[in-house]
Scaffold this motif. Structure first.
Motif, PDB file in Angstrom:
ATOM      1  N   ARG A 296       0.828  -1.208   0.000  1.00 26.51           N
ATOM      2  CA  ARG A 296       0.000   0.000   0.000  1.00 26.51           C
ATOM      3  C   ARG A 296       0.863   1.259   0.000  1.00 26.51           C
TER       4      ARG A 296
ATOM      5  N   PRO B 218       3.640   3.043  -4.428  1.00 29.87           N
ATOM      6  CA  PRO B 218       3.717   4.442  -4.852  1.00 29.87           C
ATOM      7  C   PRO B 218       5.142   5.003  -4.838  1.00 29.87           C
TER       8      PRO B 218
ATOM      9  N   GLN C 224       6.814   3.752  -7.945  1.00 31.06           N
ATOM     10  CA  GLN C 224       6.252   4.419  -9.122  1.00 31.06           C
ATOM     11  C   GLN C 224       6.804   5.827  -9.318  1.00 31.06           C
TER      12      GLN C 224
ATOM     13  N   GLN D 114       5.239   3.237 -14.564  1.00 27.90           N
ATOM     14  CA  GLN D 114       4.465   2.108 -15.078  1.00 27.90           C
ATOM     15  C   GLN D 114       4.551   0.869 -14.182  1.00 27.90           C
TER      16      GLN D 114
ATOM     17  N   GLU E 208       3.970  -2.026 -11.653  1.00 26.87           N
ATOM     18  CA  GLU E 208       2.780  -2.658 -11.121  1.00 26.87           C
ATOM     19  C   GLU E 208       3.183  -3.903 -10.340  1.00 26.87           C
TER      20      GLU E 208
ATOM     21  N   GLU F 124      -7.764  -3.594   0.152  1.00 22.05           N
ATOM     22  CA  GLU F 124      -7.572  -2.210  -0.294  1.00 22.05           C
ATOM     23  C   GLU F 124      -6.124  -2.049  -0.763  1.00 22.05           C
TER      24      GLU F 124
ATOM     25  N   PRO G  42      -3.257  -0.025  -3.680  1.00 23.03           N
ATOM     26  CA  PRO G  42      -3.059   1.214  -4.455  1.00 23.03           C
ATOM     27  C   PRO G  42      -3.198   0.946  -5.953  1.00 23.03           C
ATOM     28  N   PRO G  43      -3.365   1.980  -6.768  1.00 21.01           N
ATOM     29  CA  PRO G  43      -3.403   1.800  -8.223  1.00 21.01           C
ATOM     30  C   PRO G  43      -2.144   1.085  -8.708  1.00 21.01           C
ATOM     31  N   GLY G  44      -2.335   0.107  -9.580  1.00 23.12           N
ATOM     32  CA  GLY G  44      -1.207  -0.662 -10.088  1.00 23.12           C
ATOM     33  C   GLY G  44      -0.973  -1.957  -9.352  1.00 23.12           C
TER      34      GLY G  44
ATOM     35  N   HIS H   8      -2.650  -5.577  -7.916  1.00 21.97           N
ATOM     36  CA  HIS H   8      -3.768  -6.494  -8.116  1.00 21.97           C
ATOM     37  C   HIS H   8      -3.475  -7.803  -7.393  1.00 21.97           C
TER      38      HIS H   8
END
Length: 255
Positions: A71, A75, A78, A83, A85, A98, A100-102, A104
């Motif tokens: 989490r 970031p 990044q 890019q 992930e 929950e 962060p973006p990127g 999964h």
């Protein structure tokens, strides 16, 4: 700092019978500690370099459990690779977290010693290597070498009397201090932390056992002996930052 003999004792979090509130209480505490202390931020540069070397933007995190440090760590990575992930995986996956973006979470089981071929990318483990016995660790490392993928494992715990002494001294007060920061607030968490302090005692037990299970750099050197096919190289040591010591193992394929 001299190491104690490695003992593979049981941890409560490894037990399927552990009641859900106790499991959630311990995991939530570990999450908030990682989120607030951010011990792995200093590893972001190394991970970004491994991504560049591998010519990929994807990290495949093994034995991810309930999310580890991603989490806050993703970031930071990044900022050096926009890019970047991460795909979180586990033998017993817990998707729906929950993240962060990127980031999964793969919802099908992944055995860290036999990673599916389609899961390409830099492989990482955070606070997970000590859960595996030496033959399992060796199989995990052999698979990374055979697939010629970069590998990085990190552990916060140390297998020493001094480290365990400070755990015995500080863990329970730390659980009491961090619990008010956990959201959402639950009545059972306060009951099992302050009135009947089962959660602090579970965290203390599992913390001490994790320390006794931890692989020291000299153990990791033995486990990687002979795993140098096609120029694959290994580096292990201890990174010290913010008053914490992180044992690391980095593997890189040759050209």
């Amino acid at each position: 700092m001299p190491s104690l003999p490695r003992l593979h004792l049981f941890e409560f979090l490894d037990q399927s019978w552990l009641p859900a509130p106790l499991r959630r209480g311990e995991v939530d505490y570990l999450h908030v500690v990682l989120d607030k202390t951010r011990p792995y931020d200093g590893m972001a540069t190394q991970l970004a370099a491994l991504l560049r070397m591998a010519g990929t933007n994807r990290i495949v995190d093994l034995c991810s459990g309930t999310g580890g440090p991603w989490r806050t760590l993703l970031p930071v990575i990044q900022k050096q690779n926009a890019q970047a992930e991460v795909l979180l995986t586990d033998l017993h996956p817990t998707p729906g977290l929950e993240l962060p973006p990127g980031a999964h979470y793969r919802d099908t089981p992944v055995d860290a010693t036999r990673v599916p071929e389609e899961l390409t990318g830099v492989r990482t483990l955070f606070e997970a290597l000590h859960h595996l016995r030496p033959p399992q660790v060796r199989a995990l490392l052999e698979d990374a070498v055979a697939r010629r993928v970069p590998f990085a494992a990190f552990e916060l715990t140390q297998r020493s009397l001094v480290y365990i002494f400070f755990q015995l001294l500080l863990v329970i007060p730390l659980v009491w201090g961090f619990t008010p920061l956990i959201r959402p607030r639950r009545w059972w968490r306060w009951l099992l932390t302050y009135l009947v302090p089962i959660i602090p005692l579970l965290v203390l037990w599992d913390g001490v056992v994790s320390s006794l299970r931890t692989y020291a750099p000299e153990d990791l050197e033995k486990l990687t002996a002979g795993l140098d096919a096609n120029g694959y190289t290994w580096h292990t040591g201890v990174h010290r930052a913010r008053g914490m010591a992180i044992t690391y193992l980095i593997g890189q394929p040759g050209e």
